[in-house]
Scaffold this active site. Structure first.
Site, PDB file in Angstrom:
ATOM      1  N   GLU A   1       0.817  -1.118  -0.030  1.00  0.00           N
ATOM      2  CA  GLU A   1      -0.311  -0.146   0.012  1.00  0.00           C
ATOM      3  C   GLU A   1       1.108   1.001  -0.492  1.00  0.00           C
ATOM      4  OE1 GLU A   1      -2.068  -0.345   3.767  1.00  0.00           O
ATOM      5  OE2 GLU A   1      -2.288  -1.800   3.755  1.00  0.00           O
TER       6      GLU A   1
ATOM      7  N   LYS B   1       2.374   3.846   1.479  1.00  0.00           N
ATOM      8  CA  LYS B   1       2.284   4.831   2.798  1.00  0.00           C
ATOM      9  C   LYS B   1       2.087   6.250   2.687  1.00  0.00           C
ATOM     10  CE  LYS B   1       5.317   4.630   6.966  1.00  0.00           C
ATOM     11  NZ  LYS B   1       5.288   6.153   7.305  1.00  0.00           N
TER      12      LYS B   1
ATOM     13  N   ASP C   1       1.674   9.713   3.986  1.00  0.00           N
ATOM     14  CA  ASP C   1       3.132  10.967   5.153  1.00  0.00           C
ATOM     15  C   ASP C   1       1.625  11.989   5.451  1.00  0.00           C
ATOM     16  OD1 ASP C   1       5.323  11.865   6.171  1.00  0.00           O
ATOM     17  OD2 ASP C   1       5.979  13.258   4.383  1.00  0.00           O
TER      18      ASP C   1
ATOM     19  N   TYR D   1      -7.280   8.497   5.125  1.00  0.00           N
ATOM     20  CA  TYR D   1      -7.610   6.740   4.649  1.00  0.00           C
ATOM     21  C   TYR D   1      -7.730   5.898   5.467  1.00  0.00           C
ATOM     22  CZ  TYR D   1      -7.024   8.170  -0.371  1.00  0.00           C
ATOM     23  OH  TYR D   1      -7.170   8.916  -1.763  1.00  0.00           O
TER      24      TYR D   1
ATOM     25  N   LYS E   1      10.703   3.076   2.084  1.00  0.00           N
ATOM     26  CA  LYS E   1      10.862   4.420   1.850  1.00  0.00           C
ATOM     27  C   LYS E   1      10.895   4.098   0.310  1.00  0.00           C
ATOM     28  CE  LYS E   1       9.426   6.039   6.076  1.00  0.00           C
ATOM     29  NZ  LYS E   1      10.900   6.716   6.130  1.00  0.00           N
TER      30      LYS E   1
ATOM     31  N   CYS F   1      45.550  30.118 -13.289  1.00  0.00           N
ATOM     32  CA  CYS F   1      44.996  28.855 -13.381  1.00  0.00           C
ATOM     33  C   CYS F   1      45.728  27.443 -12.770  1.00  0.00           C
ATOM     34  CB  CYS F   1      45.638  28.452 -15.246  1.00  0.00           C
ATOM     35  SG  CYS F   1      44.508  26.741 -15.387  1.00  0.00           S
TER      36      CYS F   1
ATOM     37  N   CYS G   1      47.735  24.874 -16.371  1.00  0.00           N
ATOM     38  CA  CYS G   1      48.977  25.462 -16.096  1.00  0.00           C
ATOM     39  C   CYS G   1      49.581  27.000 -15.836  1.00  0.00           C
ATOM     40  CB  CYS G   1      47.961  25.682 -17.882  1.00  0.00           C
ATOM     41  SG  CYS G   1      47.342  27.120 -18.388  1.00  0.00           S
TER      42      CYS G   1
ATOM     43  N   CYS H   1      40.476  30.322 -17.961  1.00  0.00           N
ATOM     44  CA  CYS H   1      41.808  30.456 -18.281  1.00  0.00           C
ATOM     45  C   CYS H   1      41.873  31.248 -19.965  1.00  0.00           C
ATOM     46  CB  CYS H   1      42.106  29.575 -18.083  1.00  0.00           C
ATOM     47  SG  CYS H   1      44.309  29.037 -18.617  1.00  0.00           S
TER      48      CYS H   1
ATOM     49  N   CYS I   1      45.661  25.258 -23.170  1.00  0.00           N
ATOM     50  CA  CYS I   1      46.238  24.713 -21.336  1.00  0.00           C
ATOM     51  C   CYS I   1      45.525  23.274 -21.643  1.00  0.00           C
ATOM     52  CB  CYS I   1      45.339  25.685 -20.959  1.00  0.00           C
ATOM     53  SG  CYS I   1      45.080  24.396 -19.384  1.00  0.00           S
TER      54      CYS I   1
HETATM   55  S1  IVH Z   1      -0.426  -0.216   8.744  1.00  0.00           S
HETATM   56  C1  IVH Z   1       0.790  -2.791  12.443  1.00  0.00           C
HETATM   57  N1  IVH Z   1      -0.114   1.780   6.801  1.00  0.00           N
HETATM   58  O1  IVH Z   1       3.144   4.578   8.811  1.00  0.00           O
HETATM   59  C2  IVH Z   1       1.261  -1.391  11.560  1.00  0.00           C
HETATM   60  N2  IVH Z   1       0.471   2.757   8.331  1.00  0.00           N
HETATM   61  O2  IVH Z   1       2.263   2.432  10.399  1.00  0.00           O
HETATM   62  C3  IVH Z   1       0.213  -1.039  10.744  1.00  0.00           C
HETATM   63  N3  IVH Z   1       1.384   4.843   7.394  1.00  0.00           N
HETATM   64  O3  IVH Z   1       3.134   6.659  11.432  1.00  0.00           O
HETATM   65  C4  IVH Z   1       0.782   0.649   9.810  1.00  0.00           C
HETATM   66  N4  IVH Z   1       1.043   5.051   5.036  1.00  0.00           N
HETATM   67  O4  IVH Z   1       0.865   6.911  10.115  1.00  0.00           O
HETATM   68  C5  IVH Z   1       0.601   1.442   8.315  1.00  0.00           C
HETATM   69  N5  IVH Z   1      -1.066   2.227   4.328  1.00  0.00           N
HETATM   70  C6  IVH Z   1      -0.285   2.671   5.841  1.00  0.00           C
HETATM   71  C7  IVH Z   1       0.492   3.260   6.524  1.00  0.00           C
HETATM   72  C8  IVH Z   1       1.121   3.755   6.989  1.00  0.00           C
HETATM   73  C9  IVH Z   1       1.142   5.860   6.203  1.00  0.00           C
HETATM   74  C10 IVH Z   1       2.093   5.366   8.566  1.00  0.00           C
HETATM   75  C11 IVH Z   1       1.406   5.129  10.036  1.00  0.00           C
HETATM   76  C12 IVH Z   1       2.596   5.392  10.734  1.00  0.00           C
HETATM   77  C13 IVH Z   1       3.248   4.811  10.471  1.00  0.00           C
HETATM   78  C14 IVH Z   1       3.526   2.968  10.855  1.00  0.00           C
END
Ligand code: IVH
Length: 698
Positions: free
Chosen positions: A115, A117, A119, A246, A334, A428, A431, A446, A451
């Site tokens: 999935e 991740k 931020d 989400y 990451k 330079c 040279c 130069c 050179c």
């Molecule tokens: S799963 C067992 N899925 O990552 C841990 N975490 O969780 C289950 N985060 O700061 C977490 N997107 O906010 C999961 N699709 C995602 C995520 C996610 C972001 C962040 C979450 C937390 C860190 C660890």
């Protein structure tokens, strides 16, 4: 309206508003206008005002309206909110896979769920009998803050879960009967869902624009704003931020056996899940997804900083347990950061092909986006001044996109006191000639055309892809050849023998043979490439092509395009001549004139001619295709041009030149002493033309 009627109406209004909310915020579908929804909300608000005893926790009117708090209450997480360990490379993922395999049964088939991740900010949502009751921040993982009021303002968070009967039907439709069973007796009493609160990039920019207008300091990134917004004591501020949510974790056991099912269930319960989440069976698929998403990351509406990869089987996930604060069965893969912090160890000067002195920062090696960075150009002394950079400074290096690494910021607070200021040299470094500054005092050059730094760079340029394209030869070999005194300039390359190269370490028989081959096979070169290879200052590939066409015209059709003729036409070249070419301005023009005026360059050209370098004319762009679909054969000796040139001219006009006469031949061009082709043409009744007629056709 009596109370009974009001109650029914209120229920219907709530349902209707929730339907549109769900469609808009979860399914991304706009069913009716915002104004229409607002007027439904207004009616509901008025009715509830009249009958306050009918207000329920899940009423859409309850999203805003809470009073500002004095402080947030603490709330305990029954099941701790964990964090994730990071992986930065494919190797890290392979290692992780190894680790978990060892802990699971030998025959275990391990699938993964991938999935985005997000931020943003992790939050936990608790539902009692299907109604949202407590929302909290992660805090330290065990105890967070109760931010229910604020989370209610986020429209993507349902205040009431979907009706249990609907859920049950949907689950059965998806074949999830074992889960459907959990909804037999109504909505399970407690359900906890976790996910991420986000602010989209556009809204983030809007907020910052606003702050800029108000003269306030700018926020660093959407995550900070999202985090700041849900921690506002006044929910009205949170409501104004247009946050999103989400879901990614269903903490309560409702019989789901895999993470994939968990996501399906979350969606059925009424949460927004990411549509691109997917189950994979092989690590290589994870790498592919990682690459794909990293590429399009900048175009996504939200900030994400990687993938979350989770062991899909929930039992395995549980069995793998937790180390420290992170589950073994999940990892945050990451994206490589585009920035890193490192130290400037030194600043050196590079003298380029054009004689310009460029300061370059030598960095303490640092990894960015999977490659080790050891140097970063500083462009010129203005840039050093702008950055306020000293040798020894700690700096931020950025390698955004595909561009070369740049130092974007110096961190002067980290200075220890032994940092040194940098001064551009007066001579330079190669040279020792006194350098010259441009009138603005930014560019330092130069002036010595002899050179050695220049010849080295000239050589790299000469063999490069758009010039002579000598494959297999790189700057390392060029340096080696220069060091060994085997070559002095590019023309010397054509004298090299296999025996010159093979004794050099690392160049075996085969590779030295290939190198010689690469050099010798390039003795014939297109005129424009040749001009580009000369490394005339300001003459890039495009200008070289225009120049080639211009010189070809000057040389004249009845003359060969050769180095000798090039020298001839350029000896009389004036700035005015070049001024007639639209693409060539006075600076470029002067640079071209200067190059051909320099005796050293002319002897270089003569040397190349002696080595047997042949120039191939470039196509002169004409009103294309006079001879389209026509076949020519040439026989005998032509007066005004060689047969080769005639051939070139026919081809330039999209005609074809055949070796022998056939029924398909349209014209036979005859010169002096035509051979048997003449007879054959007569026999086949092919049209026969002489040189004069041919020139006329042209
Ligand atoms: S799963 C067992 N899925 O990552 C841990 N975490 O969780 C289950 N985060 O700061 C977490 N997107 O906010 C999961 N699709 C995602 C995520 C996610 C972001 C962040 C979450 C937390 C860190 C660890």
């Amino acid at each position: 309206m009596n109370k009974e009627q009001a109650k029914t109406r209120i229920e219907k209004l709530k349902e209707e508003i929730n339907k549109y909310r769900y469609a808009y915020h979860v399914l991304d579908q706009s069913l009716i206008s915002d104004e229409a929804v607002d007027s439904l909300k207004k009616e509901l608000f008025d009715l509830e005002k009249e009958f306050p005893e009918l207000i329920t926790l899940d009423s859409p009117t309850q999203r805003v309206g809470g009073k500002p708090l004095k402080k947030f209450e603490k709330t305990e997480h029954q099941i701790p909110m964990l964090s994730l360990n990071d992986a930065f490379s494919e190797k890290d993922i392979y290692d992780w896979d190894e680790r978990i395999k060892k802990l699971l049964p030998e025959k275990a088939k391990i699938d993964f769920y991938c999935e985005h991740k997000f931020d943003g900010l992790a939050v936990a949502l608790e539902y009692k009998d299907g109604i949202f009751t407590i929302g909290s921040t992660r805090g330290d993982g065990r105890v967070g803050e109760n931010i229910t009021q604020n989370l209610k303002t986020i429209e993507a968070i349902p205040l009431r879960l979907v009706d249990y009967k609907t859920i049950k039907t949907d689950l059965i439709k998806k074949g999830l009967n074992q889960i459907a069973h959990f909804f037999d007796k109504g909505m399970p009493q407690d359900i906890e869902v976790r996910g991420e609160v986000l602010l989209n990039k556009k809204d983030f920019e809007k907020i910052n624009e606003q702050r800029k207008k108000q003269g306030l300091s700018l926020y660093a990134n959407p995550r900070n704003v999202a985090a700041g917004s849900v921690r506002q004591l006044d929910p009205k501020i949170t409501a104004s931020r247009n946050l999103d949510f989400y879901a990614y974790e269903l903490v309560t056991d409702l019989g789901q056996t895999s993470h994939e099912q968990e996501h399906l269930l979350l969606k059925i319960l009424g949460f927004k899940t990411h549509p691109e989440n997917q189950k994979v069976t092989r690590l290589e698929e994870i790498f592919k997804i990682h690459q794909q998403i990293e590429k399009k990351r900048k175009d996504l509406p939200y900030e994400i900083d990687g993938l979350v990869v989770i062991v899909n089987n929930n039992q395995y996930f549980k069995d793998l347990g937790v180390v420290g604060k992170a589950p073994r069965g999940a990892i945050a893969y990451k994206f490589s950061p585009s920035e890193a912090i490192t130290q400037v160890l030194d600043i050196i000067i590079q003298v380029g092909r054009t004689g310009i002195l460029t300061p370059v920062a030598i960095l303490k090696p640092v990894q960015i986006r999977g490659v080790t960075i050891t140097r970063a150009t500083l462009h010129n002394k203005e840039e050093i001044k702008r950055l306020g950079l000293r040798i020894g400074d700690t700096v931020i290096v950025n390698r955004a996109g595909d561009v070369i690494p740049q130092i974007t910021k110096v961190l002067p607070n980290l200075r220890l006191g032994n940092e040194r200021k940098f001064k551009m040299p007066l001579k330079c470094p190669i040279c020792n000639t006194k350098v010259e500054e441009d009138p603005k005092g930014i560019i330092v050059r130069c002036p010595n055309v002899n050179c050695p730094a220049r010849s080295q760079e000239n050589l790299y340029h000469f063999i490069s892809k758009s010039a002579f394209d000598m494959r297999g030869i790189g700057s390392k070999l060029i340096n080696r050849l220069l060091d060994e005194g085997l070559i002095q300039d590019a023309a010397d390359l054509f004298d090299l023998e296999q025996g010159d190269i093979s004794p050099l370490e690392r160049y075996g028989e085969k590779s030295s043979q290939n190198i010689i081959q690469a050099i010798q096979s390039n003795k014939e070169i297109l005129f424009n490439r040749f001009l580009y290879a000369l490394g005339i200052i300001h003459v890039g590939e495009e200008t070289a092509l225009i120049l080639a066409q211009y010189f070809q015209q000057k040389i004249g059709l009845n003359q060969n395009v050769s180095i000798k003729n090039l020298i001839k036409v350029t000896s009389r070249l004036t700035l005015e001549d070049l001024g007639q070419i639209p693409m060539i301005g006075p600076i470029m023009g002067q640079s071209i004139i200067n190059w051909f005026k320099d005796k050293k360059n002319i002897s270089f050209l003569e040397k190349l001619e002696k080595k047997g370098i042949k120039l191939l004319p470039v196509k002169v762009i004409t009103e294309k295709g006079k001879f389209k679909d026509l076949n020519f054969v040439i026989t005998g000796v032509l007066d005004s041009m060689s047969r080769e040139l005639a051939k070139e001219k026919i081809i330039n006009q999209s005609g074809k030149v055949q070796e022998t006469i056939s029924s398909k031949t349209d014209y036979l061009i005859i010169g002096k002493n035509p051979g048997s082709k003449y007879e054959k043409a007569k026999e086949l009744k092919t049209k026969i033309i002489n040189e004069k007629e041919f020139l006329k056709m042209l």
